[in-house]
Scaffold this motif. Sequence first.
Motif, mmCIF file in Angstrom:
data_model
loop_
_atom_site.group_PDB
_atom_site.id
_atom_site.type_symbol
_atom_site.label_atom_id
_atom_site.label_comp_id
_atom_site.label_asym_id
_atom_site.label_seq_id
_atom_site.Cartn_x
_atom_site.Cartn_y
_atom_site.Cartn_z
ATOM 1 N N MET A 1 0.878 -1.122 0.067
ATOM 2 C CA MET A 1 0.185 -0.033 0.015
ATOM 3 C C MET A 1 0.930 1.313 -0.102
ATOM 4 O O MET A 1 1.852 1.242 0.805
ATOM 5 C CB MET A 1 -0.958 0.115 1.268
ATOM 6 N N THR A 2 0.562 2.011 -0.799
ATOM 7 C CA THR A 2 1.297 3.449 -1.031
ATOM 8 C C THR A 2 0.561 4.545 -0.107
ATOM 9 O O THR A 2 -0.379 4.280 0.586
ATOM 10 C CB THR A 2 1.359 4.030 -2.474
ATOM 11 N N ASN A 3 1.142 5.599 -0.155
ATOM 12 C CA ASN A 3 0.467 6.522 0.783
ATOM 13 C C ASN A 3 -1.091 7.002 0.644
ATOM 14 O O ASN A 3 -1.807 7.011 1.195
ATOM 15 C CB ASN A 3 1.325 7.843 0.915
ATOM 16 N N PHE A 4 -1.121 7.275 -0.977
ATOM 17 C CA PHE A 4 -2.359 7.973 -1.202
ATOM 18 C C PHE A 4 -3.052 7.074 -2.239
ATOM 19 O O PHE A 4 -4.372 7.671 -2.639
ATOM 20 C CB PHE A 4 -1.957 9.116 -1.830
ATOM 21 N N VAL A 5 -2.624 5.959 -2.395
ATOM 22 C CA VAL A 5 -3.378 5.173 -3.598
ATOM 23 C C VAL A 5 -3.424 3.716 -2.917
ATOM 24 O O VAL A 5 -2.129 3.226 -2.389
ATOM 25 C CB VAL A 5 -2.814 5.128 -4.767
ATOM 26 N N ASN A 6 -4.350 2.904 -2.727
ATOM 27 C CA ASN A 6 -4.550 1.489 -2.501
ATOM 28 C C ASN A 6 -5.126 0.690 -3.399
ATOM 29 O O ASN A 6 -6.080 0.892 -3.903
ATOM 30 C CB ASN A 6 -5.352 1.374 -1.123
ATOM 31 N N VAL A 7 -4.292 -0.326 -3.841
ATOM 32 C CA VAL A 7 -4.850 -1.404 -4.843
ATOM 33 C C VAL A 7 -5.071 -2.603 -4.215
ATOM 34 O O VAL A 7 -4.108 -3.196 -3.689
ATOM 35 C CB VAL A 7 -3.923 -1.249 -6.182
ATOM 36 N N THR A 8 -6.212 -3.263 -4.281
ATOM 37 C CA THR A 8 -6.526 -4.699 -3.753
ATOM 38 C C THR A 8 -6.988 -5.309 -5.142
ATOM 39 O O THR A 8 -7.516 -4.849 -6.252
ATOM 40 C CB THR A 8 -7.717 -4.665 -2.879
ATOM 41 N N LEU A 9 -6.661 -6.562 -5.163
ATOM 42 C CA LEU A 9 -6.874 -7.543 -6.178
ATOM 43 C C LEU A 9 -8.059 -8.689 -5.698
ATOM 44 O O LEU A 9 -7.758 -9.181 -4.757
ATOM 45 C CB LEU A 9 -5.757 -8.282 -6.631
ATOM 46 N N GLU A 10 -9.295 -8.903 -6.580
ATOM 47 C CA GLU A 10 -10.142 -9.735 -6.289
ATOM 48 C C GLU A 10 -10.619 -10.472 -7.174
ATOM 49 O O GLU A 10 -11.242 -9.890 -8.105
ATOM 50 C CB GLU A 10 -11.114 -9.151 -5.418
ATOM 51 N N ASP A 11 -10.246 -11.713 -7.515
ATOM 52 C CA ASP A 11 -10.697 -12.641 -8.609
ATOM 53 C C ASP A 11 -10.526 -11.843 -9.912
ATOM 54 O O ASP A 11 -11.582 -11.873 -10.707
ATOM 55 C CB ASP A 11 -12.352 -12.892 -8.521
ATOM 56 N N ILE A 29 0.284 16.087 -6.005
ATOM 57 C CA ILE A 29 1.322 15.670 -6.938
ATOM 58 C C ILE A 29 1.606 14.423 -6.660
ATOM 59 O O ILE A 29 1.757 13.420 -7.443
ATOM 60 C CB ILE A 29 2.524 16.738 -7.152
ATOM 61 N N GLN A 30 2.033 14.370 -5.253
ATOM 62 C CA GLN A 30 2.337 12.777 -5.120
ATOM 63 C C GLN A 30 1.582 11.730 -5.383
ATOM 64 O O GLN A 30 1.639 10.634 -5.793
ATOM 65 C CB GLN A 30 2.388 12.687 -3.378
ATOM 66 N N MET A 31 0.028 11.997 -5.034
ATOM 67 C CA MET A 31 -0.945 11.284 -5.507
ATOM 68 C C MET A 31 -1.167 10.903 -6.851
ATOM 69 O O MET A 31 -0.996 9.807 -7.253
ATOM 70 C CB MET A 31 -2.579 11.538 -5.048
ATOM 71 N N LEU A 32 -0.767 11.761 -7.769
ATOM 72 C CA LEU A 32 -0.863 11.724 -9.324
ATOM 73 C C LEU A 32 0.379 10.634 -9.550
ATOM 74 O O LEU A 32 0.202 9.862 -10.399
ATOM 75 C CB LEU A 32 -0.527 13.071 -9.854
ATOM 76 N N HIS A 33 1.518 11.005 -9.043
ATOM 77 C CA HIS A 33 2.629 9.925 -9.361
ATOM 78 C C HIS A 33 2.440 8.546 -8.828
ATOM 79 O O HIS A 33 2.710 7.606 -9.473
ATOM 80 C CB HIS A 33 4.072 10.469 -8.600
#
Length: 259
Positions: A1-11, A29-33
């Motif tokens: 998990m990064t600071n401003f974006v979370n990616v989860t995978l489901e099926d 700017i940080q979120m965009l990167h």
Amino acid sequence: MTNFVNVTLEDGIAIVTLMRSEAANALSIQMLHEINEELEKIQYDRSIRVVIVTGDGEKAFCAGADLKERKGMSEEQVRQTVALIGLTVNHFELLAQPVIAAINGVAFGGGLELALACDIRIASSNAKVGLTETALGIIPGAGGTQRLPRLIGVGKAKELIFTARRITADEALAYGIVEKVVPAKDLLEEAKALAAEMAKNAPLSLIQAKVAINQGIQTDITTGLQIESLAYSRLLYTEDRLEGLRAFQEKRSPLYRGK
């Protein structure tokens, strides 16, 4: 998990969540990167068949550019940031996989532009959307003046952009900006259900269908049909096409592998 974006995978479904709820998930700017880093991974991960993007919390999908951050910028920095937002929004559109925007709250300015770059939009009943830039002395700068007219027609798009109007989820549905409105508590499950309905189909077919639609709609019908034919031809010698035929003959569900 990064600071401003979370990616989860489901099926086979990637859920990308913007994680700045304390700032209405505004695009710093940080979120965009971070978004671009995650999308780069998703783009080439063939186990991911459909993508959902949503915002953390119940109040905001994305409020657009981080205007507090922008206050301290020079003109050159503003130009660079606007370009980065445009690049990020385009990145969603250019993903090979179908992308569903689950609009869980306000989506103004760049937030709505991000949703417009997705393939399908579902909104919670408490969501509000709008391209509000003309009220701030600017215009939509991340594709809004181009994608909204193509989606809902020139007259309606001009009305919304010229007035900077903020509209409810039901109004967005009537305009054709979103495909569906659901209660807030059901939003993510509805998005997942739709994604699962797509993900069971041949992933290479989803990719080529998206190519044919997105490229074909930009041109005349004759050229569009040629684009469709080329996209179709890319599937003729795939294992998935043969599996689809076998499954049909054997009266069973196909097991697609993206090959």
